[in-house]
Design a protein around this motif. Structure first.
Motif, PDB file in Angstrom:
ATOM      1  N   GLU A 173       5.789  19.571  -9.500  1.00  0.00           N
ATOM      2  CA  GLU A 173       6.260  18.222  -9.793  1.00  0.00           C
ATOM      3  C   GLU A 173       5.912  17.321  -8.604  1.00  0.00           C
ATOM      4  N   VAL A 174       4.821  16.584  -8.750  1.00  0.00           N
ATOM      5  CA  VAL A 174       4.326  15.757  -7.661  1.00  0.00           C
ATOM      6  C   VAL A 174       4.959  14.369  -7.737  1.00  0.00           C
ATOM      7  N   GLU A 175       5.672  13.987  -6.673  1.00  0.00           N
ATOM      8  CA  GLU A 175       6.250  12.655  -6.597  1.00  0.00           C
ATOM      9  C   GLU A 175       5.331  11.767  -5.772  1.00  0.00           C
ATOM     10  N   ASP A 176       4.992  10.625  -6.316  1.00  0.00           N
ATOM     11  CA  ASP A 176       4.108   9.705  -5.608  1.00  0.00           C
ATOM     12  C   ASP A 176       4.704   8.306  -5.696  1.00  0.00           C
ATOM     13  N   VAL A 177       5.840   8.137  -5.035  1.00  0.00           N
ATOM     14  CA  VAL A 177       6.542   6.859  -5.047  1.00  0.00           C
ATOM     15  C   VAL A 177       6.219   6.125  -3.742  1.00  0.00           C
ATOM     16  N   ASP A 178       5.624   4.958  -3.868  1.00  0.00           N
ATOM     17  CA  ASP A 178       5.218   4.216  -2.682  1.00  0.00           C
ATOM     18  C   ASP A 178       5.160   2.732  -3.045  1.00  0.00           C
ATOM     19  N   ASN A 179       5.914   1.902  -2.318  1.00  0.00           N
ATOM     20  CA  ASN A 179       5.961   0.461  -2.597  1.00  0.00           C
ATOM     21  C   ASN A 179       5.401  -0.375  -1.452  1.00  0.00           C
ATOM     22  N   GLU A 180       4.635   0.256  -0.574  1.00  0.00           N
ATOM     23  CA  GLU A 180       4.150  -0.441   0.608  1.00  0.00           C
ATOM     24  C   GLU A 180       3.196  -1.593   0.289  1.00  0.00           C
ATOM     25  N   LEU A 181       2.311  -1.390  -0.674  1.00  0.00           N
ATOM     26  CA  LEU A 181       1.364  -2.456  -1.009  1.00  0.00           C
ATOM     27  C   LEU A 181       2.093  -3.678  -1.556  1.00  0.00           C
ATOM     28  N   GLU A 182       3.161  -3.445  -2.285  1.00  0.00           N
ATOM     29  CA  GLU A 182       3.962  -4.556  -2.800  1.00  0.00           C
ATOM     30  C   GLU A 182       4.618  -5.328  -1.652  1.00  0.00           C
ATOM     31  N   ARG A 183       5.148  -4.581  -0.655  1.00  0.00           N
ATOM     32  CA  ARG A 183       5.768  -5.231   0.497  1.00  0.00           C
ATOM     33  C   ARG A 183       4.752  -6.037   1.286  1.00  0.00           C
ATOM     34  N   VAL A 184       3.598  -5.424   1.561  1.00  0.00           N
ATOM     35  CA  VAL A 184       2.551  -6.100   2.329  1.00  0.00           C
ATOM     36  C   VAL A 184       2.042  -7.327   1.586  1.00  0.00           C
ATOM     37  N   LEU A 185       1.933  -7.224   0.269  1.00  0.00           N
ATOM     38  CA  LEU A 185       1.508  -8.368  -0.533  1.00  0.00           C
ATOM     39  C   LEU A 185       2.442  -9.559  -0.306  1.00  0.00           C
ATOM     40  N   GLY A 186       3.739  -9.290  -0.211  1.00  0.00           N
ATOM     41  CA  GLY A 186       4.701 -10.357   0.040  1.00  0.00           C
ATOM     42  C   GLY A 186       4.449 -11.049   1.366  1.00  0.00           C
ATOM     43  N   VAL A 187       4.110 -10.260   2.412  1.00  0.00           N
ATOM     44  CA  VAL A 187       3.815 -10.825   3.728  1.00  0.00           C
ATOM     45  C   VAL A 187       2.548 -11.673   3.669  1.00  0.00           C
ATOM     46  N   LEU A 188       1.500 -11.142   3.033  1.00  0.00           N
ATOM     47  CA  LEU A 188       0.228 -11.864   2.927  1.00  0.00           C
ATOM     48  C   LEU A 188       0.395 -13.165   2.157  1.00  0.00           C
ATOM     49  N   ARG A 189       1.154 -13.111   1.079  1.00  0.00           N
ATOM     50  CA  ARG A 189       1.376 -14.304   0.269  1.00  0.00           C
ATOM     51  C   ARG A 189       2.101 -15.381   1.068  1.00  0.00           C
ATOM     52  N   LYS A 190       3.069 -14.953   1.868  1.00  0.00           N
ATOM     53  CA  LYS A 190       3.830 -15.907   2.671  1.00  0.00           C
ATOM     54  C   LYS A 190       2.942 -16.567   3.720  1.00  0.00           C
ATOM     55  N   VAL A 191       2.111 -15.780   4.397  1.00  0.00           N
ATOM     56  CA  VAL A 191       1.201 -16.330   5.398  1.00  0.00           C
ATOM     57  C   VAL A 191       0.238 -17.325   4.758  1.00  0.00           C
ATOM     58  N   HIS A 192      -0.311 -16.959   3.608  1.00  0.00           N
ATOM     59  CA  HIS A 192      -1.243 -17.832   2.887  1.00  0.00           C
ATOM     60  C   HIS A 192      -0.564 -19.147   2.509  1.00  0.00           C
ATOM     61  N   ASN A 193       0.642 -19.067   1.997  1.00  0.00           N
ATOM     62  CA  ASN A 193       1.357 -20.269   1.565  1.00  0.00           C
ATOM     63  C   ASN A 193       1.671 -21.188   2.740  1.00  0.00           C
ATOM     64  N   VAL A 194       2.088 -20.595   3.861  1.00  0.00           N
ATOM     65  CA  VAL A 194       2.413 -21.397   5.042  1.00  0.00           C
ATOM     66  C   VAL A 194       1.155 -22.043   5.614  1.00  0.00           C
ATOM     67  N   PHE A 195       0.061 -21.315   5.632  1.00  0.00           N
ATOM     68  CA  PHE A 195      -1.197 -21.831   6.176  1.00  0.00           C
ATOM     69  C   PHE A 195      -1.664 -23.059   5.409  1.00  0.00           C
ATOM     70  N   PHE A 196      -1.573 -22.990   4.080  1.00  0.00           N
ATOM     71  CA  PHE A 196      -2.054 -24.098   3.243  1.00  0.00           C
ATOM     72  C   PHE A 196      -0.929 -25.048   2.824  1.00  0.00           C
ATOM     73  N   GLU A 197       0.211 -24.910   3.450  1.00  0.00           N
ATOM     74  CA  GLU A 197       1.345 -25.760   3.115  1.00  0.00           C
ATOM     75  C   GLU A 197       1.022 -27.226   3.373  1.00  0.00           C
ATOM     76  N   GLY A 198       1.330 -28.082   2.390  1.00  0.00           N
ATOM     77  CA  GLY A 198       1.105 -29.508   2.548  1.00  0.00           C
ATOM     78  C   GLY A 198      -0.305 -29.956   2.241  1.00  0.00           C
ATOM     79  N   SER A 199      -1.199 -29.006   1.888  1.00  0.00           N
ATOM     80  CA  SER A 199      -2.578 -29.379   1.571  1.00  0.00           C
ATOM     81  C   SER A 199      -2.660 -29.841   0.128  1.00  0.00           C
ATOM     82  N   ASN A 200      -3.740 -30.567  -0.202  1.00  0.00           N
ATOM     83  CA  ASN A 200      -4.000 -30.960  -1.586  1.00  0.00           C
ATOM     84  C   ASN A 200      -5.435 -30.651  -1.932  1.00  0.00           C
ATOM     85  N   ASN A 201      -5.807 -30.937  -3.126  1.00  0.00           N
ATOM     86  CA  ASN A 201      -7.143 -30.578  -3.604  1.00  0.00           C
ATOM     87  C   ASN A 201      -8.257 -31.277  -2.842  1.00  0.00           C
TER      88      ASN A 201
END
Length: 298
Positions: A173-201
């Protein structure tokens, strides 16, 4: 091909313009123990070879000589980051291995085709990764890697560390539970949003982002999160501390932190000291009883 310093800077300036016009940043992804875990088939027992056939997201490369296990959540992760970042691979594996795994990720995980792949042969120093070989400005580069020590002093400031991923085939019974990519995605998304915060097209000129720097954003996130007991990479230190203090009901697995190993060491140390204390108390009690008996005999 060798490029002059001026030519490299020109390419980086052009890449910056292209990234900003698409509201994207540069993302450097490690392969082994970050996105995948590669296993040499010859090291598997007969039983493990049978077990691994029943596991999802395991693929063979190099004619079956190696097996590649995709990290849980990799498809969702790549789909999300592709909309925010221009993705490249940076691995300490050789060029043939890097190319083989990248092709596998393209076909099985939605990795962007034609992504830039940097391998061991491109490294300027053995067993060291540097941003010198990346043709983007450092202030728009984020790195996801499970190893901090392979990066030089400059690269560490761009790093979002991810927990090491290891897939173990040790039982039926192989358990392969891992949520690290989801956590890291949250960090990357936050950095991206802050970097482009206040920008327009209309903000598609790289000159408007001369003062923007992802490294500064990461530092600000670190400072802000200190008050909430969250470390640089988004780990909950308070929860880890809670697990240690409640030793009667401890579960290191609940402490989802790169410091989980340190937590375990601390717990083991506390337990060892407690055992030593109890042993000394027992020993002193034995000596006291013996002394009382001897005194009565006298």
């Amino acid at each position: 091909m060798t490029l002059a310093h001026g030519e490299i800077n020109q390419i980086r300036d052009e890449n910056l313009q292209a990234l900003i016009s698409q509201k994207k940043l540069q993302l450097i992804l490690d392969l082994d123990h970050t996105l995948i875990h590669t296993i040499k088939t010859e090291k598997l027992t007969i039983e493990e070879k049978e077990i691994i056939k029943t596991v999802n997201d395991v693929y063979s490369i190099f004619g079956g000589r190696k097996m590649v296990k995709l990290r849980p959540g990799i498809r969702e992760f790549l789909k999300e980051v592709s909309s925010m970042f221009d993705i490249s691979v940076y691995t300490m594996g050789n060029r043939m291995y890097a190319s083989e795994v990248s092709s596998l990720l393209e076909s099985k995980a939605g990795f962007p085709k034609g992504a830039w792949v940097i391998s061991k042969e491109d490294c300027l120093r053995p067993k060291r990764k540097r941003l010198d070989v990346v043709l983007s400005h450092e202030r728009v580069i984020l790195i996801v890697d499970d190893l901090v020590e392979v990066w030089g002093g400059v690269g560490k400031n761009n790093l979002v560390k991810i927990d090491r991923y290891e897939f173990r085939v040790s039982r039926k019974e192989v358990e392969d539970v891992d949520n690290e990519l989801e956590r890291v995605l949250g960090v990357l998304r936050k950095v991206h949003n802050v970097f482009f915060e206040g920008s327009n097209n209309n903000d598609n000129n790289g000159d408007n982002y001369l003062t923007k720097d992802v490294r500064r954003v990461l530092r600000l996130m670190t400072d802000n999160d200190k008050d909430h007991n969250v470390d640089k990479w988004g780990y909950d230190r308070k929860r880890c501390k809670y697990d240690i203090e409640n030793m009667s009901n401890i579960s290191i697995k609940r402490c989802s932190s790169p410091a989980a190993e340190q937590c375990m060491k601390l717990v083991n140390s506390m337990q060892n000291h407690l055992l030593l204390f109890l042993f000394m108390q027992y020993y002193l009690l034995e000596v006291l009883v013996l002394w009382i008996v001897l005194m009565k005999k006298q």
